[in-house]
Motif scaffolding. Structure first.
Motif, PDB file in Angstrom:
ATOM      1  N   GLY A  63       0.812  -1.220   0.000  1.00 45.34           N
ATOM      2  CA  GLY A  63       0.000   0.000   0.000  1.00 45.34           C
ATOM      3  C   GLY A  63       0.838   1.260   0.000  1.00 45.34           C
ATOM      4  N   GLN A  64       1.919   1.257   0.761  1.00 49.34           N
ATOM      5  CA  GLN A  64       2.815   2.418   0.799  1.00 49.34           C
ATOM      6  C   GLN A  64       3.515   2.609  -0.544  1.00 49.34           C
ATOM      7  N   PHE A  65       3.956   1.500  -1.143  1.00 49.05           N
ATOM      8  CA  PHE A  65       4.618   1.599  -2.446  1.00 49.05           C
ATOM      9  C   PHE A  65       3.650   2.107  -3.512  1.00 49.05           C
ATOM     10  N   TYR A  66       2.414   1.664  -3.432  1.00 45.68           N
ATOM     11  CA  TYR A  66       1.405   2.120  -4.389  1.00 45.68           C
ATOM     12  C   TYR A  66       1.297   3.642  -4.355  1.00 45.68           C
ATOM     13  N   ALA A  67       1.227   4.207  -3.153  1.00 44.30           N
ATOM     14  CA  ALA A  67       1.124   5.662  -3.002  1.00 44.30           C
ATOM     15  C   ALA A  67       2.383   6.361  -3.491  1.00 44.30           C
ATOM     16  N   GLN A  68       3.549   5.808  -3.172  1.00 46.26           N
ATOM     17  CA  GLN A  68       4.817   6.424  -3.580  1.00 46.26           C
ATOM     18  C   GLN A  68       4.974   6.425  -5.097  1.00 46.26           C
ATOM     19  N   ILE A  69       4.603   5.313  -5.733  1.00 44.35           N
ATOM     20  CA  ILE A  69       4.728   5.211  -7.196  1.00 44.35           C
ATOM     21  C   ILE A  69       3.784   6.197  -7.881  1.00 44.35           C
ATOM     22  N   ARG A  70       2.581   6.340  -7.359  1.00 46.25           N
ATOM     23  CA  ARG A  70       1.635   7.319  -7.918  1.00 46.25           C
ATOM     24  C   ARG A  70       2.173   8.749  -7.794  1.00 46.25           C
ATOM     25  N   ASN A  71       3.002   8.966  -6.773  1.00 43.41           N
ATOM     26  CA  ASN A  71       3.573  10.293  -6.551  1.00 43.41           C
ATOM     27  C   ASN A  71       4.940  10.477  -7.202  1.00 43.41           C
ATOM     28  N   GLY A  72       5.319   9.532  -8.081  1.00 42.44           N
ATOM     29  CA  GLY A  72       6.529   9.716  -8.879  1.00 42.44           C
ATOM     30  C   GLY A  72       7.788   9.051  -8.388  1.00 42.44           C
ATOM     31  N   ALA A  73       7.703   8.166  -7.407  1.00 44.57           N
ATOM     32  CA  ALA A  73       8.897   7.459  -6.935  1.00 44.57           C
ATOM     33  C   ALA A  73       9.557   6.733  -8.110  1.00 44.57           C
ATOM     34  N   PRO A  74      10.892   6.816  -8.222  1.00 42.70           N
ATOM     35  CA  PRO A  74      11.593   6.309  -9.420  1.00 42.70           C
ATOM     36  C   PRO A  74      11.846   4.805  -9.451  1.00 42.70           C
ATOM     37  N   PHE A  75      10.934   4.007  -8.956  1.00 43.97           N
ATOM     38  CA  PHE A  75      11.096   2.550  -9.039  1.00 43.97           C
ATOM     39  C   PHE A  75      10.828   2.092 -10.473  1.00 43.97           C
ATOM     40  N   VAL A  76      11.562   1.071 -10.897  1.00 45.84           N
ATOM     41  CA  VAL A  76      11.367   0.546 -12.260  1.00 45.84           C
ATOM     42  C   VAL A  76      10.552  -0.741 -12.257  1.00 45.84           C
ATOM     43  N   VAL A  77      10.548  -1.436 -11.119  1.00 44.46           N
ATOM     44  CA  VAL A  77       9.809  -2.690 -10.988  1.00 44.46           C
ATOM     45  C   VAL A  77       9.170  -2.732  -9.607  1.00 44.46           C
ATOM     46  N   LEU A  78       7.962  -3.267  -9.541  1.00 45.84           N
ATOM     47  CA  LEU A  78       7.288  -3.492  -8.261  1.00 45.84           C
ATOM     48  C   LEU A  78       7.007  -4.982  -8.098  1.00 45.84           C
ATOM     49  N   LEU A  79       7.419  -5.528  -6.957  1.00 47.42           N
ATOM     50  CA  LEU A  79       7.040  -6.883  -6.570  1.00 47.42           C
ATOM     51  C   LEU A  79       6.049  -6.719  -5.425  1.00 47.42           C
ATOM     52  N   ALA A  80       4.779  -6.787  -5.760  1.00 49.00           N
ATOM     53  CA  ALA A  80       3.722  -6.520  -4.796  1.00 49.00           C
ATOM     54  C   ALA A  80       3.367  -7.770  -4.000  1.00 49.00           C
ATOM     55  N   ALA A  81       2.595  -7.569  -2.930  1.00 46.53           N
ATOM     56  CA  ALA A  81       2.106  -8.689  -2.136  1.00 46.53           C
ATOM     57  C   ALA A  81       0.668  -9.023  -2.519  1.00 46.53           C
ATOM     58  N   ASP A  82       0.188  -8.402  -3.593  1.00 41.80           N
ATOM     59  CA  ASP A  82      -1.172  -8.675  -4.074  1.00 41.80           C
ATOM     60  C   ASP A  82      -1.206  -8.552  -5.587  1.00 41.80           C
ATOM     61  N   GLN A  83      -2.386  -8.714  -6.159  1.00 45.89           N
ATOM     62  CA  GLN A  83      -2.576  -8.529  -7.595  1.00 45.89           C
ATOM     63  C   GLN A  83      -3.237  -7.191  -7.897  1.00 45.89           C
ATOM     64  N   GLU A  84      -4.000  -6.697  -6.929  1.00 47.43           N
ATOM     65  CA  GLU A  84      -4.787  -5.484  -7.164  1.00 47.43           C
ATOM     66  C   GLU A  84      -3.926  -4.246  -7.392  1.00 47.43           C
TER      67      GLU A  84
END
Length: 260
Positions: free
Chosen positions: A70-91
């Motif tokens: 959930g925290q990563f989702y918010a950070q990525i929406r706000n422009g965090a420079p991650f290139v890949v996300l390994l989430a704990a869900d599908q949503e």
């Protein structure tokens, strides 16, 4: 004289070979990339092992950040420079793709997590989770169910058992599954719902006592990886996602108790 000339030519030849080798090595390092990757905290241990193998094979360097999905989702929406996300869900990957922050076609399930009720105390948690019905514990740790899929699975399990209302006053919420584990490991909580990968190794509980929650007690914890907007056109990021699908990565993932 003839020998001296031959030795000189041979020496110059080896110098050229060494120079070419150094230039090739330098060129490969110049083309190696450094990737910023966001990883759900339940996947910390296996991802560190996978990153080591990936770096050894490709020369690319990975900067790993661990936290709640959930925290990563918010950070990525706000422009965090991650290139890949390994989430704990599908949503979360699906929502990021729908909002234009991830490449929809790149998403795939890299692991299915398992939930464990765990205590650092030996013989404290029985093999059927009956301890939840007792009064022997004062604090139960779970990850924030609004941010962490493992926390949501914990709440679903308590509801399935008809125990949520009874236990709710004893629940201590952690920001993510890593902090949940710390609460229990430090014995600030008597027991808690954690990820199997945190407390099992080679199919056995590393310490304490635990109950492997039946998969039917909650929705499947399918964990998806996805290429993010900042990773588009980045061949190293694509290579990492490909490596996650490799048999070498799958062996590591299974060894930490995940299903595939």
């Amino acid at each position: 004289m003839h020998r001296s000339v031959c030795f000189y030519k041979l020496n110059r030849y080896f110098q050229w070979i060494m120079l070419i080798g150094l230039l090739m090595f330098a060129d490969s390092r110049l083309h190696a990339a450094s990737l910023q990757v966001a990883v759900a905290s339940n996947f910390t241990a296996p991802m560190k092992a996978i990153a080591t193998e990936f770096e050894r094979e490709t020369g690319h360097k990975i900067q790993l950040a661990f936290g709640s999905t959930g925290q990563f989702y918010a950070q990525i929406r706000n422009g965090a420079p991650f290139v890949v996300l390994l989430a704990a869900d599908q949503e979360s990957p699906q929502r990021l793709a729908a909002e234009g922050h991830a490449v929809k076609e790149s998403a795939f399930t890299y692991a299915r997590g398992r939930l464990v009720l765990w205590s650092k105390k030996l013989h404290f948690v029985d093999s059927h989770g009956e301890v939840l019905k007792s009064a022997v514990f004062s604090r139960l740790a779970i990850a924030n169910p609004k941010l962490a899929p493992y926390g949501a699975a914990a709440v679903e399990t308590l509801n399935k058992l008809g125990l949520y209302q009874q236990i709710a006053p004893k629940i201590v919420e952690a920001s993510n599954i890593a902090q949940t584990y710390q609460f229990v490991a430090s014995e600030n909580a008597d027991l808690g719902f954690v990820a199997m990968s945190q407390v099992f190794e080679h199919g056995k509980l590393k310490e304490g006592s635990g109950w492997l929650v039946p998969a039917a007690n909650h929705r499947p914890i399918n964990q998806d990886a996805v290429l993010l907007k900042h990773g588009q056109g980045n061949s190293a990021a694509v290579a990492l996602l490909s490596f996650l699908r490799s048999e070498k990565a799958k062996v590591i993932i299974r060894s930490f108790g995940y299903d595939l």
